[in-house]
Write a protein that holds these residues in place. Sequence first.
Motif, PDB file in Angstrom:
ATOM      1  N   ASN A 155       0.867  -1.192   0.000  1.00 22.56           N
ATOM      2  CA  ASN A 155       0.000   0.000   0.000  1.00 22.56           C
ATOM      3  C   ASN A 155       0.902   1.241   0.000  1.00 22.56           C
ATOM      4  O   ASN A 155       2.124   1.109   0.103  1.00 22.56           O
ATOM      5  N   PRO A 156       0.336   2.436  -0.131  1.00 19.14           N
ATOM      6  CA  PRO A 156       1.185   3.631  -0.254  1.00 19.14           C
ATOM      7  C   PRO A 156       2.092   3.881   0.962  1.00 19.14           C
ATOM      8  O   PRO A 156       3.158   4.489   0.817  1.00 19.14           O
ATOM      9  N   HIS A 212      -0.489   2.501   7.225  1.00 20.89           N
ATOM     10  CA  HIS A 212      -1.543   2.560   6.215  1.00 20.89           C
ATOM     11  C   HIS A 212      -2.243   1.205   6.067  1.00 20.89           C
ATOM     12  O   HIS A 212      -1.598   0.159   6.115  1.00 20.89           O
ATOM     13  N   THR A 250      -5.494   2.653   1.963  1.00 21.93           N
ATOM     14  CA  THR A 250      -5.231   3.930   1.296  1.00 21.93           C
ATOM     15  C   THR A 250      -4.868   3.665  -0.159  1.00 21.93           C
ATOM     16  O   THR A 250      -4.483   2.553  -0.524  1.00 21.93           O
ATOM     17  N   LEU A 288      -3.599   6.047  -4.052  1.00 26.45           N
ATOM     18  CA  LEU A 288      -3.162   7.328  -4.618  1.00 26.45           C
ATOM     19  C   LEU A 288      -4.121   7.707  -5.743  1.00 26.45           C
ATOM     20  O   LEU A 288      -4.465   6.854  -6.563  1.00 26.45           O
ATOM     21  N   ILE A 345      -2.981  11.019  -1.360  1.00 19.67           N
ATOM     22  CA  ILE A 345      -3.433   9.814  -0.667  1.00 19.67           C
ATOM     23  C   ILE A 345      -4.932   9.922  -0.383  1.00 19.67           C
ATOM     24  O   ILE A 345      -5.410  10.960   0.091  1.00 19.67           O
TER      25      ILE A 345
END
Length: 421
Positions: free
Chosen positions: A34-35, A363, A366, A368, A374
Amino acid sequence: MNILILGSGAREHSLAWAIAQNPKCDRIIAAPGNPGIAEIGTCIPLDIEDGAAVVAAAKAHKIDFVVIGPEAPLAAGVADDLRAAGFLTFGPGKAAAQLEASKAFTKEVCDASGAPTAAYARFTQLAPAKAYVAEQGAPIVIKADGLAAGKGVTVAMDLATANTALEDIFAGVFGASGAEVVIEAFLEGEEASFFVLSDGKTALPLGTAQDHKRAFDGDEGPNTGGMGAYSPAPIMTDALVQRTMTEIIEPTLAEMASRGTPFQGVLFAGLMIRDGAPSLVEYNVRFGDPECQPLMMRLGAQILDLLLAAAKGNLAEARVQWADDHALAVVMASSGYPSAYKKGAVITGLEGIGETSNQMVFHAGTGLNEAGEITNQGGRVLAATARAESLSAARDRAYQTVDAIKWDGAFWRKDIGWRAL
Ligand code: AMP
Ligand code: GLY
């Protein structure tokens, strides 16, 4: 070492964060990640329940060690496929993952090993299940046998709720996971999460935590995957840890070994404590989410050595170094969770948070957007986690972080830690 972490939640972000602090770790690859994890390592798209695809990715990225986060790939046998291809892997194979993937299997293991757990009966048809419920009376607990993303359990305080739960399961709302139902006596007491590493021969108590399963303050509202957690759990005294090891964990691991399916990985026992005595509510074969986040913040870099020792069969020589500290995680979720919620709102305030070994925002759901901002993409979105010398200081620090983060439709519990404070 090049380390592959499977999963995409705050649990996996916290694992990646702690593992990356260990000098043995050269590179983190996460699938799908994930980001948040992307700030520590490289995220790659991958169907993590497809063993052949995971093995191919491990080869392509010259992976030295694989850590499997969630239960689905474990239940699908991905750890077996990785080990068969020669990859050092943390996590049980398919046969041992049955401890989470089948509640009826766990009950059989408890019967065979004498581990204390609620009295139960198993059914594959609605009419006899309803007759049993009528005879036992409420409160009573109805469980779909298989994996149901945390939604397969109904704690029924009255018979109508119990019967509706049975009708839903046998109507197929959980698919094949509801082909069988386990009906259990209701246990009273206080819940705790207990984590034990096992290499198949040796069991090492890793730590304790308490989760907050209900969506709203005061333990109201629907059950969720968990809205916040802290570690350690004060109810798990040294004496209770010892008793749980002797009465529940060690007999279970011995039974698994005697069946020819020794358990290697982290065994997460959901316990009910009453009058100082533990009963097993359920096993999971992975770290809890959000329990993992405070545990990783407290353990830090040593977690990699511990996971490696479990995977290599060296736990007999391993030790856990505990500081006298406390950590607490507050889950920020999308309003509507655990039911439907809106996605795509921009999350602000993350940049200003000074992330340190005592304060992190892990995170979960989340993503992008096209502008590189985000956004919220899942039900549970972030886990604001903090560590301090006392639980109340850890709580205050975690809530300061929460207060700095904004998006349209965010919600969180305001009372994480209430039981211990
Ligand atoms: P499980 O997925 O089996 O952990 O069940 C989810 C939650 O339901 C647990 O964390 C408990 O809060 C509750 N629960 C499950 N089984 C029982 C039981 N026999 N008595 C009381 N509560 C239970
Ligand atoms: N927080 C509970 C779980 O991970 O199952």
